[in-house]
Scaffold this motif. Structure first.
Motif, PDB file in Angstrom:
ATOM      1  N   THR A 155      47.927  39.832  41.542  1.00 59.70           N
ATOM      2  CA  THR A 155      48.177  40.298  40.178  1.00 59.70           C
ATOM      3  C   THR A 155      49.653  40.602  39.916  1.00 59.70           C
ATOM      4  O   THR A 155      50.211  40.181  38.903  1.00 59.70           O
ATOM      5  CB  THR A 155      47.331  41.560  39.918  1.00 59.70           C
ATOM      6  OG1 THR A 155      46.028  41.326  40.464  1.00 59.70           O
ATOM      7  CG2 THR A 155      47.240  41.871  38.457  1.00 59.70           C
TER       8      THR A 155
ATOM      9  N   MET B 121      51.626  37.451  39.845  1.00 59.08           N
ATOM     10  CA  MET B 121      51.353  36.717  38.607  1.00 59.08           C
ATOM     11  C   MET B 121      52.134  37.309  37.441  1.00 59.08           C
ATOM     12  O   MET B 121      52.648  36.579  36.595  1.00 59.08           O
ATOM     13  CB  MET B 121      49.855  36.773  38.294  1.00 59.08           C
ATOM     14  CG  MET B 121      49.018  36.047  39.297  1.00 59.08           C
ATOM     15  SD  MET B 121      48.636  34.389  38.771  1.00 59.08           S
ATOM     16  CE  MET B 121      47.414  34.784  37.558  1.00 59.08           C
TER      17      MET B 121
ATOM     18  N   LEU C 160      54.757  35.009  35.461  1.00 63.48           N
ATOM     19  CA  LEU C 160      54.517  34.725  34.046  1.00 63.48           C
ATOM     20  C   LEU C 160      55.603  35.332  33.163  1.00 63.48           C
ATOM     21  O   LEU C 160      56.035  34.712  32.193  1.00 63.48           O
ATOM     22  CB  LEU C 160      53.134  35.239  33.631  1.00 63.48           C
ATOM     23  CG  LEU C 160      51.961  34.431  34.206  1.00 63.48           C
ATOM     24  CD1 LEU C 160      50.654  35.190  34.067  1.00 63.48           C
ATOM     25  CD2 LEU C 160      51.856  33.071  33.510  1.00 63.48           C
TER      26      LEU C 160
ATOM     27  N   ARG D 214      35.571  41.209  29.897  1.00 63.18           N
ATOM     28  CA  ARG D 214      35.447  39.751  30.044  1.00 63.18           C
ATOM     29  C   ARG D 214      36.540  39.234  30.975  1.00 63.18           C
ATOM     30  O   ARG D 214      37.455  38.518  30.544  1.00 63.18           O
ATOM     31  CB  ARG D 214      35.559  39.068  28.667  1.00 63.18           C
ATOM     32  CG  ARG D 214      34.283  39.187  27.844  1.00 63.18           C
ATOM     33  CD  ARG D 214      33.963  37.909  27.083  1.00 63.18           C
ATOM     34  NE  ARG D 214      34.166  36.689  27.855  1.00 63.18           N
ATOM     35  CZ  ARG D 214      34.467  35.504  27.306  1.00 63.18           C
ATOM     36  NH1 ARG D 214      34.612  35.382  26.010  1.00 63.18           N
ATOM     37  NH2 ARG D 214      34.610  34.435  28.052  1.00 63.18           N
ATOM     38  N   PRO D 215      36.446  39.558  32.261  1.00 63.69           N
ATOM     39  CA  PRO D 215      37.504  39.132  33.191  1.00 63.69           C
ATOM     40  C   PRO D 215      37.647  37.606  33.274  1.00 63.69           C
ATOM     41  O   PRO D 215      38.714  37.106  33.607  1.00 63.69           O
ATOM     42  CB  PRO D 215      37.064  39.714  34.540  1.00 63.69           C
ATOM     43  CG  PRO D 215      35.620  40.043  34.396  1.00 63.69           C
ATOM     44  CD  PRO D 215      35.415  40.367  32.949  1.00 63.69           C
ATOM     45  N   ASP D 216      36.574  36.887  32.934  1.00 65.23           N
ATOM     46  CA  ASP D 216      36.651  35.425  32.964  1.00 65.23           C
ATOM     47  C   ASP D 216      37.563  34.882  31.877  1.00 65.23           C
ATOM     48  O   ASP D 216      37.984  33.728  31.934  1.00 65.23           O
ATOM     49  CB  ASP D 216      35.262  34.827  32.793  1.00 65.23           C
ATOM     50  CG  ASP D 216      34.675  35.163  31.429  1.00 65.23           C
ATOM     51  OD1 ASP D 216      34.440  36.351  31.170  1.00 65.23           O
ATOM     52  OD2 ASP D 216      34.499  34.242  30.615  1.00 65.23           O
ATOM     53  N   ALA D 217      37.898  35.704  30.872  1.00 65.92           N
ATOM     54  CA  ALA D 217      38.690  35.213  29.742  1.00 65.92           C
ATOM     55  C   ALA D 217      40.194  35.252  30.018  1.00 65.92           C
ATOM     56  O   ALA D 217      40.987  34.876  29.163  1.00 65.92           O
ATOM     57  CB  ALA D 217      38.370  36.003  28.482  1.00 65.92           C
ATOM     58  N   LEU D 218      40.581  35.676  31.217  1.00 66.81           N
ATOM     59  CA  LEU D 218      42.010  35.825  31.512  1.00 66.81           C
ATOM     60  C   LEU D 218      42.818  34.572  31.179  1.00 66.81           C
ATOM     61  O   LEU D 218      43.798  34.625  30.436  1.00 66.81           O
ATOM     62  CB  LEU D 218      42.207  36.192  32.993  1.00 66.81           C
ATOM     63  CG  LEU D 218      43.665  36.258  33.445  1.00 66.81           C
ATOM     64  CD1 LEU D 218      44.384  37.401  32.757  1.00 66.81           C
ATOM     65  CD2 LEU D 218      43.765  36.410  34.958  1.00 66.81           C
ATOM     66  N   LEU D 219      42.406  33.425  31.724  1.00 70.47           N
ATOM     67  CA  LEU D 219      43.178  32.183  31.551  1.00 70.47           C
ATOM     68  C   LEU D 219      43.357  31.828  30.079  1.00 70.47           C
ATOM     69  O   LEU D 219      44.400  31.323  29.680  1.00 70.47           O
ATOM     70  CB  LEU D 219      42.466  31.020  32.237  1.00 70.47           C
ATOM     71  CG  LEU D 219      42.892  30.641  33.649  1.00 70.47           C
ATOM     72  CD1 LEU D 219      42.120  29.405  34.084  1.00 70.47           C
ATOM     73  CD2 LEU D 219      44.383  30.354  33.725  1.00 70.47           C
ATOM     74  N   THR D 220      42.310  32.076  29.290  1.00 77.25           N
ATOM     75  CA  THR D 220      42.402  31.699  27.876  1.00 77.25           C
ATOM     76  C   THR D 220      43.192  32.727  27.059  1.00 77.25           C
ATOM     77  O   THR D 220      43.660  32.406  25.978  1.00 77.25           O
ATOM     78  CB  THR D 220      41.009  31.553  27.238  1.00 77.25           C
ATOM     79  OG1 THR D 220      40.310  32.786  27.394  1.00 77.25           O
ATOM     80  CG2 THR D 220      40.217  30.448  27.909  1.00 77.25           C
TER      81      THR D 220
ATOM     82  N   LEU E 284      45.930  34.524  28.203  1.00 75.94           N
ATOM     83  CA  LEU E 284      47.345  34.666  28.561  1.00 75.94           C
ATOM     84  C   LEU E 284      48.262  34.099  27.486  1.00 75.94           C
ATOM     85  O   LEU E 284      49.261  34.697  27.119  1.00 75.94           O
ATOM     86  CB  LEU E 284      47.625  33.968  29.903  1.00 75.94           C
ATOM     87  CG  LEU E 284      47.115  34.692  31.145  1.00 75.94           C
ATOM     88  CD1 LEU E 284      47.351  33.827  32.382  1.00 75.94           C
ATOM     89  CD2 LEU E 284      47.777  36.047  31.304  1.00 75.94           C
ATOM     90  N   PHE E 285      47.883  32.923  26.960  1.00 77.51           N
ATOM     91  CA  PHE E 285      48.756  32.298  25.978  1.00 77.51           C
ATOM     92  C   PHE E 285      48.839  33.111  24.686  1.00 77.51           C
ATOM     93  O   PHE E 285      49.811  32.982  23.929  1.00 77.51           O
ATOM     94  CB  PHE E 285      48.288  30.870  25.671  1.00 77.51           C
ATOM     95  CG  PHE E 285      49.251  30.086  24.828  1.00 77.51           C
ATOM     96  CD1 PHE E 285      50.469  29.671  25.341  1.00 77.51           C
ATOM     97  CD2 PHE E 285      48.953  29.767  23.510  1.00 77.51           C
ATOM     98  CE1 PHE E 285      51.373  28.957  24.563  1.00 77.51           C
ATOM     99  CE2 PHE E 285      49.853  29.053  22.719  1.00 77.51           C
ATOM    100  CZ  PHE E 285      51.060  28.644  23.253  1.00 77.51           C
ATOM    101  N   SER E 286      47.850  33.967  24.459  1.00 79.01           N
ATOM    102  CA  SER E 286      47.874  34.792  23.241  1.00 79.01           C
ATOM    103  C   SER E 286      49.074  35.732  23.233  1.00 79.01           C
ATOM    104  O   SER E 286      49.511  36.180  22.178  1.00 79.01           O
ATOM    105  CB  SER E 286      46.575  35.587  23.094  1.00 79.01           C
ATOM    106  OG  SER E 286      46.515  36.646  24.036  1.00 79.01           O
TER     107      SER E 286
ATOM    108  N   LEU F  63      46.098  41.233  32.933  1.00 76.66           N
ATOM    109  CA  LEU F  63      45.999  40.960  34.372  1.00 76.66           C
ATOM    110  C   LEU F  63      45.258  42.080  35.106  1.00 76.66           C
ATOM    111  O   LEU F  63      44.323  41.816  35.869  1.00 76.66           O
ATOM    112  CB  LEU F  63      47.397  40.764  34.963  1.00 76.66           C
ATOM    113  CG  LEU F  63      48.087  39.448  34.582  1.00 76.66           C
ATOM    114  CD1 LEU F  63      49.570  39.499  34.924  1.00 76.66           C
ATOM    115  CD2 LEU F  63      47.435  38.265  35.300  1.00 76.66           C
TER     116      LEU F  63
ATOM    117  N   SER G 279      36.815  42.091  37.394  1.00 76.53           N
ATOM    118  CA  SER G 279      36.212  41.147  38.333  1.00 76.53           C
ATOM    119  C   SER G 279      35.663  41.844  39.570  1.00 76.53           C
ATOM    120  O   SER G 279      34.629  41.466  40.097  1.00 76.53           O
ATOM    121  CB  SER G 279      37.266  40.118  38.741  1.00 76.53           C
ATOM    122  OG  SER G 279      36.877  39.444  39.905  1.00 76.53           O
TER     123      SER G 279
END
Lengths: 314, 314
Positions: free
Chosen positions: B175, B178, B182, B212-218, B220-222, B245, B252
């Motif tokens: 983390t 990252m 980033l 919603r830890p699965d939403a991390l990748l989507t 980040l760009f926000s 993060l 998770s």
């Protein structure tokens, strides 16, 4: 080398991204005469340099030409705030190609008239795209009734919900950029060889995060640890990293739009990896050539503008 | 500056990580006489340089001293394959501090005897730690019956299940790394000012990925898109990135070990952010001083070795 007759060129299609410029010399009936790859992306240019760059690349067409400026239809980061001229975003839902709202600029000798197509923005959750909307527009030229998801893999992959000829919502994943950052700049770089991506390791890793996309953060370090604990090879580590990322991306998004067909726009090996994971997830996938879609989208915009000019002339 | 009497020093505690070296001059009854910060981490040194570096830093203690070499108990990346000498990992489950399996090395003048404590490894899923196990061992000195999760925030944060005086399993999250990658190297760098992390943005973002830890990748760009679409300020972007993060990390992992008490080992502002999110998730959290725990863990190892030497002498 065969001689190419450029005289049939009546307009130019341009995809001008941050790091790339691709030009297609086009005929009146939207056939590609010739393709030119530019050396500089929008991120490397500023102000009047854009016009000079484009004129230099198009010199073979401009030489000896007279009359009106050559029409160029462009999409991509060339229309961002840091680009040649800002083409304001359209809010979704919107038809992806809107030639009427293009930003028009000329080079300083007025040999070119460049129409920069607007990107799309979504207010909540905040998101933006520039360039991909034109590819989606191209797909809709071939398949006007497409109702599903368009996936555009890349540095920042885009997922767009398309229905009734419009993009209704979309999401951006920084998956490709994360792969580059982690494999080149993180502690994982000691372990990874991206030139030899092992496909079996890719598939195993993708299946892990496809079912548990939330586990991405905790699994990334395993790419390094596996090399220390069990001597995983560099190609296996590359496959594992790629699989963890793409699996998590697809695992996270597939729940948002279940049971819809997915079109993957892209011909690269990266797109092939996406298709592989989407199929493993039991989804209905077709793969569509991205370059063809880009040219189709730009040609659609050109036809709209030509109709406009023709009716204005009457 | 007050004069410090170093003559009470009978041994030295050392935490030698990749980028940092901290030394504590210790008395016979494990009090800290003085603390020294070394300029170079294990990643910047090789071979005999380790001994020379340590001897130079300890010169004030070594000068005029005679008799046996000075004992140093060390933990961290100094014991890795690329460190001074490899101290083989212990497999979990294991008591975290195992002085008997320390790797023993000397400097080239034999003025120091350095005991490098082993790290821990987990075979499946593969994972490793070096240094954190000693901090966990220090926590167990104060609280031998601790039964719960120890969280050690950092570049690579560690989460360890501790029970019956042993680490039974653990997980590493990249983390912190990252966040650095980033905020410094990705497209988000244009948007972020890490010197002014906005706490409200941190909390909002953390609550999103906590659930919603699965939403991390989507998501980040926000961080970038919000700056373009709604003019989010750089400190808000920094808070948002950090929150996404850390929220995803905790979201998770919390399902793996529900209802157990959590000890966060660390005094930094980073640890404070972890505590904040863990509390928001309704978990039972205590924050423990990491430096104190490190010294306690090293002192425990020293006591074991001293007992061993004493019984060998008899």
């Amino acid at each position: 080398m065969p001689q190419i007759d450029l005289s049939a060129t009546t307009w130019v299609a341009a995809d001008w991204g941050s790091t790339n410029l691709r030009l297609w010399l086009m005929t009146d009936d939207d056939k590609v005469v010739h393709k030119i790859q530019g050396p500089r992306g929008a991120a490397q240019l500023t102000g009047a340099e854009f016009g000079t760059e484009l004129r230099a690349l198009l010199a073979p067409v401009l030489t000896g030409r007279d009359g009106d400026p050559l029409e160029v239809i462009a999409c991509g980061m060339v229309g961002s705030r840091q680009g040649w001229a800002e083409a304001a975003y359209q809010n979704v839902p919107a038809a992806p190609v809107n030639a009427v709202r293009a930003r028009i600029v000329s080079d300083d000798r007025n040999e070119l008239t460049v129409h920069i197509l607007p990107g799309l923005q979504q207010l909540s959750p905040p998101d933006v795209m520039r360039g991909e909307e034109t590819q989606i527009g191209g797909l809709l030229v071939s398949d006007p009734d497409f109702d599903g998801i368009v996936c555009l893999p890349g540095t920042h992959s885009k997922w767009a919900r398309v229905s009734n000829g419009q993009v209704t919502s979309f999401a951006t994943c920084m998956t490709g950029e994360m792969f580059s950052l982690l494999s080149e700049h993180s502690v994982l770089r000691h372990t990874i060889d991206t030139d030899s991506l092992d496909l079996a390791s890719f598939e195993t890793a993708a299946s892990e995060t496809l079912t548990r996309p939330d586990a991405l953060l905790t699994r990334l370090f395993s790419v390094r640890a596996a090399a220390l604990v069990s001597d995983a090879r560099p190609g296996e580590a590359a496959g594992r990293l790629s699989g963890l990322l793409i699996g998590a991306e697809i695992g996270s998004l597939r729940g948002l739009w279940p049971d819809l067909p997915i079109a993957v726009l892209g011909a690269s090996s990266l797109s092939g990896l996406y298709v592989r994971v989407l199929q493993a997830a039991g989804m209905s996938v077709t793969q569509i050539d991205a370059e063809h879609a880009t040219v189709q989208g730009l040609a659609k915009a050109h036809r709209t503008l030509r109709r406009q000019m023709t009716s204005a002339a009457i």
